[in-house]
Design a protein around this motif. Structure first.
Motif, PDB file in Angstrom:
ATOM      1  N   MET A   1       0.860  -1.208  -0.055  1.00  0.00           N
ATOM      2  CA  MET A   1       0.180  -0.272  -0.039  1.00  0.00           C
ATOM      3  C   MET A   1       0.922   1.320  -0.024  1.00  0.00           C
ATOM      4  SD  MET A   1      -2.938   1.152   2.760  1.00  0.00           S
ATOM      5  CE  MET A   1      -3.816  -0.800   2.500  1.00  0.00           C
ATOM      6  N   LEU A   2       0.574   2.095  -0.691  1.00  0.00           N
ATOM      7  CA  LEU A   2       1.165   3.375  -0.824  1.00  0.00           C
ATOM      8  C   LEU A   2       0.464   4.582   0.138  1.00  0.00           C
ATOM      9  CD1 LEU A   2       1.956   3.854  -4.559  1.00  0.00           C
ATOM     10  CD2 LEU A   2       3.342   2.928  -2.907  1.00  0.00           C
ATOM     11  N   THR A   3       1.368   5.641   0.722  1.00  0.00           N
ATOM     12  CA  THR A   3       0.835   6.707   1.481  1.00  0.00           C
ATOM     13  C   THR A   3      -0.184   7.272   0.833  1.00  0.00           C
ATOM     14  OG1 THR A   3       2.889   7.020   2.353  1.00  0.00           O
ATOM     15  CG2 THR A   3       1.583   8.783   2.597  1.00  0.00           C
ATOM     16  N   ARG A   4      -0.161   7.620  -0.554  1.00  0.00           N
ATOM     17  CA  ARG A   4      -1.428   8.174  -1.030  1.00  0.00           C
ATOM     18  C   ARG A   4      -2.530   7.524  -1.111  1.00  0.00           C
ATOM     19  NH1 ARG A   4      -0.224  10.299  -5.588  1.00  0.00           N
ATOM     20  NH2 ARG A   4       1.957   9.886  -5.688  1.00  0.00           N
ATOM     21  N   GLU A   5      -2.642   6.305  -1.095  1.00  0.00           N
ATOM     22  CA  GLU A   5      -3.905   5.546  -0.763  1.00  0.00           C
ATOM     23  C   GLU A   5      -4.435   5.704   0.693  1.00  0.00           C
ATOM     24  OE1 GLU A   5      -3.755   1.456  -2.174  1.00  0.00           O
ATOM     25  OE2 GLU A   5      -1.665   1.625  -2.583  1.00  0.00           O
ATOM     26  N   ILE A   6      -3.798   6.053   1.505  1.00  0.00           N
ATOM     27  CA  ILE A   6      -4.128   6.305   3.150  1.00  0.00           C
ATOM     28  C   ILE A   6      -4.532   7.536   2.849  1.00  0.00           C
ATOM     29  CG2 ILE A   6      -3.559   6.554   5.252  1.00  0.00           C
ATOM     30  CD1 ILE A   6      -1.158   4.460   4.784  1.00  0.00           C
ATOM     31  N   ILE A   7      -3.806   8.546   2.360  1.00  0.00           N
ATOM     32  CA  ILE A   7      -4.246   9.989   2.299  1.00  0.00           C
ATOM     33  C   ILE A   7      -5.635  10.030   1.639  1.00  0.00           C
ATOM     34  CG2 ILE A   7      -3.845  12.158   1.192  1.00  0.00           C
ATOM     35  CD1 ILE A   7      -0.693  11.478   1.768  1.00  0.00           C
ATOM     36  N   ALA A   8      -5.879   9.279   0.616  1.00  0.00           N
ATOM     37  CA  ALA A   8      -7.006   9.148  -0.144  1.00  0.00           C
ATOM     38  C   ALA A   8      -8.347   8.842   0.709  1.00  0.00           C
ATOM     39  CB  ALA A   8      -7.165   8.442  -1.372  1.00  0.00           C
ATOM     40  N   ALA A   9      -8.072   7.841   1.567  1.00  0.00           N
ATOM     41  CA  ALA A   9      -9.032   7.254   2.410  1.00  0.00           C
ATOM     42  C   ALA A   9      -9.345   8.439   3.440  1.00  0.00           C
ATOM     43  CB  ALA A   9      -8.632   6.327   3.139  1.00  0.00           C
ATOM     44  N   VAL A  10      -8.476   8.954   4.066  1.00  0.00           N
ATOM     45  CA  VAL A  10      -8.763  10.162   4.983  1.00  0.00           C
ATOM     46  C   VAL A  10      -9.207  11.225   4.646  1.00  0.00           C
ATOM     47  CG1 VAL A  10      -7.434  11.731   6.581  1.00  0.00           C
ATOM     48  CG2 VAL A  10      -6.608   9.337   6.418  1.00  0.00           C
ATOM     49  N   GLU A  11      -8.932  11.568   3.231  1.00  0.00           N
ATOM     50  CA  GLU A  11      -9.632  12.607   2.625  1.00  0.00           C
ATOM     51  C   GLU A  11     -10.770  12.458   2.040  1.00  0.00           C
ATOM     52  OE1 GLU A  11      -6.652  14.516  -0.172  1.00  0.00           O
ATOM     53  OE2 GLU A  11      -5.667  15.186   1.625  1.00  0.00           O
ATOM     54  N   GLU A  12     -11.463  11.154   1.760  1.00  0.00           N
ATOM     55  CA  GLU A  12     -12.759  10.772   1.613  1.00  0.00           C
ATOM     56  C   GLU A  12     -13.595  10.909   2.908  1.00  0.00           C
ATOM     57  OE1 GLU A  12     -15.231   6.893   0.101  1.00  0.00           O
ATOM     58  OE2 GLU A  12     -13.265   6.852  -0.432  1.00  0.00           O
ATOM     59  N   LEU A  13     -13.003  10.556   3.945  1.00  0.00           N
ATOM     60  CA  LEU A  13     -13.766  10.816   5.286  1.00  0.00           C
ATOM     61  C   LEU A  13     -13.988  12.178   5.579  1.00  0.00           C
ATOM     62  CD1 LEU A  13     -12.265   7.804   7.155  1.00  0.00           C
ATOM     63  CD2 LEU A  13     -14.538   7.854   6.463  1.00  0.00           C
ATOM     64  N   CYS A  14     -12.779  12.916   5.536  1.00  0.00           N
ATOM     65  CA  CYS A  14     -12.507  14.530   6.096  1.00  0.00           C
ATOM     66  C   CYS A  14     -12.030  14.983   5.054  1.00  0.00           C
ATOM     67  CB  CYS A  14     -11.479  14.466   7.033  1.00  0.00           C
ATOM     68  SG  CYS A  14     -12.012  13.133   8.463  1.00  0.00           S
ATOM     69  N   PRO A  15     -12.886  15.430   3.675  1.00  0.00           N
ATOM     70  CA  PRO A  15     -12.478  16.363   2.608  1.00  0.00           C
ATOM     71  C   PRO A  15     -11.615  17.403   3.369  1.00  0.00           C
ATOM     72  CG  PRO A  15     -14.532  15.609   2.524  1.00  0.00           C
ATOM     73  CD  PRO A  15     -14.258  15.172   3.767  1.00  0.00           C
ATOM     74  N   PRO A  16     -10.488  18.102   2.723  1.00  0.00           N
ATOM     75  CA  PRO A  16      -9.953  19.138   2.822  1.00  0.00           C
ATOM     76  C   PRO A  16     -10.738  20.420   2.836  1.00  0.00           C
ATOM     77  CG  PRO A  16      -8.403  17.689   1.790  1.00  0.00           C
ATOM     78  CD  PRO A  16      -9.617  17.016   1.753  1.00  0.00           C
ATOM     79  N   ALA A  17     -11.937  20.220   1.848  1.00  0.00           N
ATOM     80  CA  ALA A  17     -12.721  21.527   1.683  1.00  0.00           C
ATOM     81  C   ALA A  17     -13.304  21.780   3.122  1.00  0.00           C
ATOM     82  CB  ALA A  17     -13.403  20.911   0.550  1.00  0.00           C
ATOM     83  N   LEU A  18     -13.665  20.696   3.941  1.00  0.00           N
ATOM     84  CA  LEU A  18     -14.277  21.019   5.161  1.00  0.00           C
ATOM     85  C   LEU A  18     -13.309  21.799   6.159  1.00  0.00           C
ATOM     86  CD1 LEU A  18     -15.817  17.378   5.939  1.00  0.00           C
ATOM     87  CD2 LEU A  18     -16.983  19.618   5.093  1.00  0.00           C
ATOM     88  N   ALA A  19     -12.155  22.150   5.916  1.00  0.00           N
ATOM     89  CA  ALA A  19     -11.292  22.678   6.832  1.00  0.00           C
ATOM     90  C   ALA A  19     -11.480  24.424   6.906  1.00  0.00           C
ATOM     91  CB  ALA A  19      -9.785  22.606   6.522  1.00  0.00           C
ATOM     92  N   GLU A  20     -11.321  24.802   8.159  1.00  0.00           N
ATOM     93  CA  GLU A  20     -11.434  26.270   8.242  1.00  0.00           C
ATOM     94  C   GLU A  20     -10.614  26.987   7.398  1.00  0.00           C
ATOM     95  OE1 GLU A  20     -14.333  27.672  10.091  1.00  0.00           O
ATOM     96  OE2 GLU A  20     -14.709  25.507   9.944  1.00  0.00           O
ATOM     97  N   SER A  21     -10.811  28.389   6.903  1.00  0.00           N
ATOM     98  CA  SER A  21      -9.913  28.949   6.076  1.00  0.00           C
ATOM     99  C   SER A  21      -8.478  28.975   6.591  1.00  0.00           C
ATOM    100  CB  SER A  21     -10.601  30.136   5.521  1.00  0.00           C
ATOM    101  OG  SER A  21     -10.831  30.902   6.964  1.00  0.00           O
ATOM    102  N   TRP A  22      -8.517  29.322   8.124  1.00  0.00           N
ATOM    103  CA  TRP A  22      -7.232  29.471   8.709  1.00  0.00           C
ATOM    104  C   TRP A  22      -6.521  28.479   9.026  1.00  0.00           C
ATOM    105  CZ3 TRP A  22      -7.412  26.513  12.880  1.00  0.00           C
ATOM    106  CH2 TRP A  22      -8.711  26.274  13.375  1.00  0.00           C
ATOM    107  N   ASP A  23      -6.839  27.073   8.633  1.00  0.00           N
ATOM    108  CA  ASP A  23      -6.181  25.754   8.982  1.00  0.00           C
ATOM    109  C   ASP A  23      -5.289  25.472   7.998  1.00  0.00           C
ATOM    110  OD1 ASP A  23      -5.982  23.770  10.566  1.00  0.00           O
ATOM    111  OD2 ASP A  23      -7.888  22.873  10.171  1.00  0.00           O
ATOM    112  N   ALA A  24      -4.404  24.548   8.549  1.00  0.00           N
ATOM    113  CA  ALA A  24      -3.320  23.871   7.424  1.00  0.00           C
ATOM    114  C   ALA A  24      -3.412  22.381   7.925  1.00  0.00           C
ATOM    115  CB  ALA A  24      -2.005  24.394   8.094  1.00  0.00           C
ATOM    116  N   VAL A  25      -3.904  21.726   6.760  1.00  0.00           N
ATOM    117  CA  VAL A  25      -4.386  20.249   6.841  1.00  0.00           C
ATOM    118  C   VAL A  25      -3.690  19.650   5.750  1.00  0.00           C
ATOM    119  CG1 VAL A  25      -6.307  20.582   7.872  1.00  0.00           C
ATOM    120  CG2 VAL A  25      -6.342  20.377   5.515  1.00  0.00           C
TER     121      VAL A  25
END
Length: 262
Positions: free
Chosen positions: A1-25
């Motif tokens: 498994m590649l790190t990008r696959e884990i990132i894709a799973a995390v971002e499916e659950l918690c899309p970066p678009a949900l982050a507040e404008s001041w945040d760094a995710v």
């Protein structure tokens, strides 16, 4: 498994678009193309959790809090955080942060689930999806404030600073608002929501006293770390279901600033 696959799973659950404008995710260190079989979840990226990830042979450290929330001009090893970055990269351990995007998805919901809140809904729902958003409010069977505080203390990780309670401990409460992490900016909203009690962290003196003296909801205040920790097993469980071949562990290291109380 590649790190990008884990990132894709995390971002499916918690899309970066949900982050507040001041945040760094997102990915802080490492490569999406690195192989990853074992990951460690923690609230904070710090010396203890970095060492835990490296010494434990993990391939990724996934934290709730960003390492560089307000940016930096150097990741040199002569700086504290730069030394952590250097150690992680040398060990082949990537670092990823899911912060307010994870809050909208699951931090408050994890607390609501622990408490058994019924009909839990966001305090601040997202416009495009009202099931997501910051905070949660719901109901429990009527209980005295002191008993609910004991329940919170039993459910959350034990920390040296303990839990603070504001209000009459014999008052019966039923409608509960929660906002793990720093939540005194929501005090007015909590009052408007009709909550009997508000569970949050990092309460400052003047906002808390003005709120209570003005007849606001009772307050239960665990530490920042303890209030947000329940996100980790919730996220770990979701990732195990999405990526069956991935080993996911949750750190239990207490990363509050406070190490004792007198």
């Amino acid at each position: 498994m590649l790190t990008r696959e884990i990132i894709a799973a995390v971002e499916e659950l918690c899309p970066p678009a949900l982050a507040e404008s001041w945040d760094a995710v997102g990915l802080v260190a490492g490569s999406p193309d690195w192989e990853a079989r074992r990951i460690l979840l923690a609230v904070d990226p710090c010396e203890k959790t970095v060492s835990e990830a490296i010494d434990g042979g993990y391939d990724m450290l996934l934290t709730h809090h960003p390492l560089y929330l307000r940016g930096t001009s150097t990741v040199g090893a002569h700086t504290t955080k730069g030394a952590w970055i250097t150690d992680l990269i040398r060990a082949g351990v990537s670092l990823y942060a899911a912060h307010t995007n994870a809050d909208s998805w699951g931090t408050a919901q994890a607390m609501a689930d622990l408490l058994g809140l019924e009909n839990a809904r966001p305090l601040i729902p997202k416009e495009d999806d009202p099931t997501l958003g910051l905070g949660r409010i719901g109901t429990i069977a009527p209980v005295m404030l002191g008993e609910l505080a004991d329940r919170v203390a039993d459910l959350l990780p034990r920390t040296p600073a303990g839990i603070l309670v504001g209000g009459d401990e014999e008052r019966v409460v039923e409608t509960v608002a929660v906002s793990p992490g720093s939540g005194d900016s929501f005090l007015g909203l909590v009052n408007d929501s009709g909550a009997d009690v508000y569970i949050t962290a990092d309460l400052r003196h003047h906002p808390a006293t003005d709120h209570l003296w003005g007849g606001g909801a009772a307050l239960i205040s665990p530490t920042h770390f303890a209030s947000e920790w329940p996100l980790l097993p919730k996220l770990a469980g979701a990732l195990r279901e999405m990526l069956p071949g991935l080993e996911v562990d949750v750190s239990t290291v207490v990363t509050d600033a406070w190490v004792s109380r007198r």
